[in-house]
Motif scaffolding. Structure first.
Motif, PDB file in Angstrom:
ATOM      1  N   ARG A  16    -108.290 -17.065 -51.791  1.00 27.47           N
ATOM      2  CA  ARG A  16    -109.411 -16.142 -51.567  1.00 27.47           C
ATOM      3  C   ARG A  16    -109.260 -14.844 -52.344  1.00 27.47           C
ATOM      4  O   ARG A  16    -110.251 -14.221 -52.726  1.00 27.47           O
ATOM      5  CB  ARG A  16    -109.567 -15.857 -50.072  1.00 27.47           C
ATOM      6  CG  ARG A  16    -110.115 -17.036 -49.285  1.00 27.47           C
ATOM      7  CD  ARG A  16    -110.527 -16.612 -47.881  1.00 27.47           C
ATOM      8  NE  ARG A  16    -110.994 -17.738 -47.105  1.00 27.47           N
ATOM      9  CZ  ARG A  16    -112.202 -18.279 -47.190  1.00 27.47           C
ATOM     10  NH1 ARG A  16    -113.078 -17.774 -48.051  1.00 27.47           N
ATOM     11  NH2 ARG A  16    -112.537 -19.313 -46.436  1.00 27.47           N
ATOM     12  N   ASP A  17    -108.030 -14.409 -52.564  1.00 24.86           N
ATOM     13  CA  ASP A  17    -107.788 -13.142 -53.256  1.00 24.86           C
ATOM     14  C   ASP A  17    -107.023 -13.407 -54.545  1.00 24.86           C
ATOM     15  O   ASP A  17    -105.822 -13.704 -54.504  1.00 24.86           O
ATOM     16  CB  ASP A  17    -106.985 -12.199 -52.360  1.00 24.86           C
ATOM     17  CG  ASP A  17    -106.739 -10.847 -53.014  1.00 24.86           C
ATOM     18  OD1 ASP A  17    -107.256 -10.618 -54.129  1.00 24.86           O
ATOM     19  OD2 ASP A  17    -106.027 -10.020 -52.409  1.00 24.86           O
ATOM     20  N   GLY A  19    -105.762 -11.532 -56.567  1.00 29.80           N
ATOM     21  CA  GLY A  19    -104.651 -10.613 -56.794  1.00 29.80           C
ATOM     22  C   GLY A  19    -103.460 -10.847 -55.881  1.00 29.80           C
ATOM     23  O   GLY A  19    -102.421 -10.196 -56.026  1.00 29.80           O
ATOM     24  N   ALA A  20    -103.590 -11.781 -54.969  1.00 25.57           N
ATOM     25  CA  ALA A  20    -102.534 -12.008 -53.985  1.00 25.57           C
ATOM     26  C   ALA A  20    -101.413 -12.868 -54.559  1.00 25.57           C
ATOM     27  O   ALA A  20    -101.621 -13.664 -55.479  1.00 25.57           O
ATOM     28  CB  ALA A  20    -103.107 -12.683 -52.742  1.00 25.57           C
ATOM     29  N   PHE A  23    -101.567 -16.919 -55.400  1.00 25.25           N
ATOM     30  CA  PHE A  23    -102.914 -17.377 -55.749  1.00 25.25           C
ATOM     31  C   PHE A  23    -102.870 -18.438 -56.844  1.00 25.25           C
ATOM     32  O   PHE A  23    -103.482 -19.505 -56.725  1.00 25.25           O
ATOM     33  CB  PHE A  23    -103.791 -16.205 -56.197  1.00 25.25           C
ATOM     34  CG  PHE A  23    -105.075 -16.643 -56.852  1.00 25.25           C
ATOM     35  CD1 PHE A  23    -106.187 -16.970 -56.091  1.00 25.25           C
ATOM     36  CD2 PHE A  23    -105.163 -16.757 -58.247  1.00 25.25           C
ATOM     37  CE1 PHE A  23    -107.359 -17.397 -56.695  1.00 25.25           C
ATOM     38  CE2 PHE A  23    -106.334 -17.183 -58.850  1.00 25.25           C
ATOM     39  CZ  PHE A  23    -107.428 -17.505 -58.078  1.00 25.25           C
ATOM     40  N   HIS A  68    -114.345 -16.997 -52.627  1.00 22.44           N
ATOM     41  CA  HIS A  68    -114.263 -15.937 -51.616  1.00 22.44           C
ATOM     42  C   HIS A  68    -115.424 -16.027 -50.620  1.00 22.44           C
ATOM     43  O   HIS A  68    -115.318 -15.531 -49.489  1.00 22.44           O
ATOM     44  CB  HIS A  68    -114.278 -14.559 -52.296  1.00 22.44           C
ATOM     45  CG  HIS A  68    -115.600 -14.223 -52.920  1.00 22.44           C
ATOM     46  ND1 HIS A  68    -115.974 -14.700 -54.163  1.00 22.44           N
ATOM     47  CD2 HIS A  68    -116.640 -13.475 -52.465  1.00 22.44           C
ATOM     48  CE1 HIS A  68    -117.185 -14.255 -54.450  1.00 22.44           C
ATOM     49  NE2 HIS A  68    -117.608 -13.499 -53.443  1.00 22.44           N
TER      50      HIS A  68
END
Length: 209
Positions: A16-17, A19-20, A23, A68
């Motif tokens: 979903r992110d 930048g996580a 990912f 997302h």
């Protein structure tokens, strides 16, 4: 009755992110899990391997941009296959407004290394020819009819699953699938009368789906 947990839930959450941490690995795992099925559906709708690969790229690019927004109202696979069908139909319409046909062997007929008990060259050539002709017959249908046949017989979807994936009512699914059967049967009888495709039996079996 308790609903089954989506087997892709953890990977979807990790994607979903962008930048996580994790990912990239999670998205690569989703891609590896579904790329062959996405390609197979796209191939059935667009009619050739080159365009099918383009659809795979388009589908996963769209997935990357929209993941997302996925809220889990359906299985992730259901949502993904709807994206693939829509991308396939749009791609074919963009590429070919005149109904050109590019028949190629099905993916399973060209992939993989030969084994000791593989069919003889003559048998393989015969099988490939039949596969080409079946694909060519399917290629003469509209993209929407091709899509529902691919999902029904390639993904073995029930009527309920088809309705969820295509965003249609159950009645519309049954009507469209019946039209697809009749249209394919008409093409086969007119263009490839030697092919033995028991669509009547499939329609009868489908009534229970």
């Amino acid at each position: 009755m308790e609903l089954l947990r989506d087997p892709d839930a953890d990977l979807v959450a990790a994607c979903r992110d962008p930048g996580a941490d994790g990912f990239e690995a999670a998205f690569e795992q989703l891609f590896a899990r579904y790329r062959d099925r996405v390609y197979a559906i796209a191939f059935r709708v667009v009619g050739n391997g080159v365009d099918a690969l383009d659809v795979v790229q388009e589908s996963f690019a769209l997935l990357f941009r929209k993941l997302h927004a996925f809220r889990g109202g359906s299985l992730f696979s259901t949502w993904l296959f709807r994206i693939v069908v829509n991308c396939s139909i749009d791609h074919r319409r963009r590429r070919d407004g005149t109904g050109r046909i590019h028949a190629m062997p099905l993916p399973s007929e060209t992939d993989g290394d030969p084994v000791d008990d593989a069919p003889s060259p003559e048998d393989r050539a015969s099988t490939t020819e039949v596969g080409d002709q079946v694909q060519e017959a399917i290629a003469r249908l509209s993209p929407k009819l091709r899509a529902i046949l691919a999902l029904r017989y390639l993904e073995d979807m029930s009527y309920d699953e088809l309705a969820a994936t295509l965003g249609l009512s159950l009645g519309t699914v049954k009507s469209r699938l019946a039209r697809a059967h009749l249209a394919l049967e008409a093409v086969v009888r007119a263009q490839f009368p030697h092919l033995e495709i028991d669509l009547a039996a499939r329609r009868s079996a489908g009534d229970a789906g």
